[in-house]
Motif scaffolding. Structure first.
Motif: not given
Length: 573
Positions: A216-226
């Motif tokens: 989830a942390v990895n996916g959230l970071a990717n989501g923030i960076l688009g």
């Protein structure tokens, strides 16, 4: 039920005149010519003599000797003669006939229960079968005898721990009154034991939650960076999707395959440590074991400290630092990808206006750390399988004088081999997920779903459109080969050690010159080899031949079917 008044049972049961030779097998002392059994009424139940368990506090050996001398559970003679004491052969036959579907108990096992220096070493399943004989097949009376036998068994073991029983072991106990709570609290946590606790049944969900949280942390970071879904232009006519959500290595592998692997290995490890290995130590569970037994398991784990540290260094140095610093950071400095595949980690080299190199360095660091974590978990799980298989073989080879149920002990080994098969299967699926991502990035398909669909339809002659290839390379191809090789090596070693232990157990029940025969789930080598060969062939075909998607579907379907069929066969046995 008939009250027996004219036979030997009449309130107090006195069996006189029994020759010593006929009673010597169950350990009667030479000066014992008479056995008295206080039961009140003696009844006929299901055509057999029945007597209630005595109310006095017997130890296990005296209780069973009393019941055997009284003939409890024996068939009533047709001519009205008094009941005769059990013989070793007759009792062994009666136990095996009571539950013919269970494994066979041999004569030596019954004789060990009542040896003069016996320790009450009977497993709970065998105790239940003995109670069924004494209870004459009646459920309530069987329960009464089962309770009485269990209490007598525990009383014997308690006396042995307190040094009060003359049949106790000659070796002094280091901690005779030590409780299991004290033993557990005194265990110093080494690296191997720390991960053993993470892989225990109670903490297996915690480890899976840790994996999902990191995901989830990895996916959230990717989501923030688009970059959950993002593409780049390979050529004017082709835009290729390289987003986080389109990569099976970041979706299927950590969300599904890895948690299944954790749960499977942890369940087997917890069962082996709590119940499985105890069946090879004359106990029913870890609560019945001597503290020295758990110390032996701890010592075996401590002996694997070097491999555990080697796995940690390999994952941190090889999976994380070598790939992150040796590939990503070096290519960021050079400013171009060269022949390396462009994925989300290298997206900044082809779309610098979309994401900067600092953000790419951060996101790639998280990605490779996560990769190092799940590779570490895979290898640690395999290490625990090595330890269990080695422990099983050692215990099986040194239990010739142990009072165990050999059928159950043999099947415990089969469950370890089956877990090794499951682990190799999950590693194969993880390797396929990685290979799919690498092969897709080398193709000219715009996304991985269309890439698979094109191959599927072309193989079935439903479409003329086929996949092409791009001139690039990836270290993932070597990673997939390494994973499938390590998984199969672990399977081979574990299955071999388990098989040797099972053969030793089988031969301990018969003449050593007679070849051991497969009886209770010996390792099915043909099934394991065929399924793993099919899995490896399907992995190698990904992206290399047209129609690999069909082979992949068949492989996953048949491997799951083989897995369920193998487990069902063991459960029946």
């Amino acid at each position: 039920m008939i009250d027996i008044k004219d036979n030997v049972f009449r309130g107090n049961i006195n069996i006189r005149g029994v020759r010593r030779r006929s009673m010597s097998w169950y350990g009667m002392h030479s000066n014992r010519h008479e056995t008295t059994y206080q039961t009140g009424k003696v009844l006929m139940v299901n055509g057999k003599y029945y007597g209630e368990p005595p109310a006095s506090d017997h130890d296990f050996r005296s209780l069973i000797q009393t019941a055997i001398a009284a003939g409890v559970g024996r068939d009533a003679p047709a001519n009205g003669e008094p009941v005769k004491p059990w013989t070793a052969e007759a009792l062994t036959t009666a136990i095996n006939q009571a539950e013919p579907s269970r494994s066979v108990i041999d004569l030596r096992t019954v004789q060990r229960w009542l040896a003069p220096q016996g320790r009450g070493g009977i497993s709970v399943p065998n105790l239940s079968r003995l109670a069924l004989v004494f209870g004459c097949g009646d459920s309530s009376k069987t329960r009464s005898w089962q309770v009485a036998l269990m209490q007598a068994r525990e009383r014997t073991r308690r006396d042995q721990r307190n040094g009060m029983n003359d049949g106790a072991s000659d070796a002094p106990s280091d901690a005779p009154n030590e409780t299991w709570a004290e033993v557990k609290s005194s265990r110093t946590l080494t690296m191997a034991r720390s991960w053993e606790s993470w892989f225990s049944r109670d903490d297996a969900l915690k480890l899976s939650i840790l994996i999902w949280a990191a995901y989830a942390v990895n996916g959230l970071a990717n989501g923030i960076l688009g970059i959950l879904s993002v593409s780049y232009s390979v050529m004017p006519s082709l835009s290729k999707e390289v987003g986080f959500l389109w990569a099976p290595t970041w979706t299927v592998l950590p969300v599904l395959i890895l948690p299944l692997f954790i749960v499977r290995v942890s369940d087997t490890l917890a069962h082996w440590r709590t119940y499985g290995r105890c069946r090879l130590l004359e106990n029913s569970s870890i609560d019945d074991c001597n503290p020295n037994d758990v110390a032996a398991w701890d010592a075996r784990l401590d002996g694997t400290a070097l491999p555990f540290w080697a796995i940690l260094l390999l994952c941190l140095g090889g999976v994380f630092l070598a790939q992150w610093a040796g590939i990503c950071l070096r290519l960021y400095a050079e400013g171009e990808a060269g022949l390396y595949q462009v994925d989300r980690n290298l997206l900044t080299l082809v779309r610098p206006e979309f994401i900067g190199r600092g953000a790419s360095a951060f996101i790639s660091m998280l990605g490779y750390l996560y990769s190092a974590l799940y590779v570490f978990i895979f290898l640690t799980g395999l290490m625990f399988l090595f330890v269990m298989a080695g422990d099983y073989e050692t215990l099986a080879r040194h239990n010739k004088d142990a009072e165990i149920e050999h059928g159950a002990a043999i099947q415990e080994g089969s469950w370890i081999a089956l877990c090794a098969f499951d682990a190799a299967l999950f590693l194969g699926w993880a390797a396929i997920a990685i290979k799919l991502q690498a092969a897709y990035l080398s193709s000219d398909a715009p996304n991985i779903a269309l890439w698979l669909l094109r191959d599927f339809t072309a193989a079935l002659r439903l479409s003329d459109e086929v996949n092409g290839s791009l001139p690039n390379t990836s270290v993932s191809h070597f990673t997939t080969f390494l994973m499938i090789a390590v998984g199969n090596f672990a399977l081979f070693v574990c299955a071999t050690r388990v098989n040797r232990g099972q053969i030793a157990l089988r031969q301990s029940q018969q003449d050593s010159n007679i070849p051991a025969q497969s009886q209770l789930g010996y390792v099915p080598w043909k099934m394991l080899v065929l399924s793993q060969a099919f899995l490896a062939a399907s992995l190698m075909s990904v992206g290399q031949i047209q129609g690999f998607s069909l082979a992949l579907i068949c492989c996953l379907t048949f491997s799951a079917w083989w897995l369920l069929r193998l487990r069902g066969r063991l459960e029946k046995e």
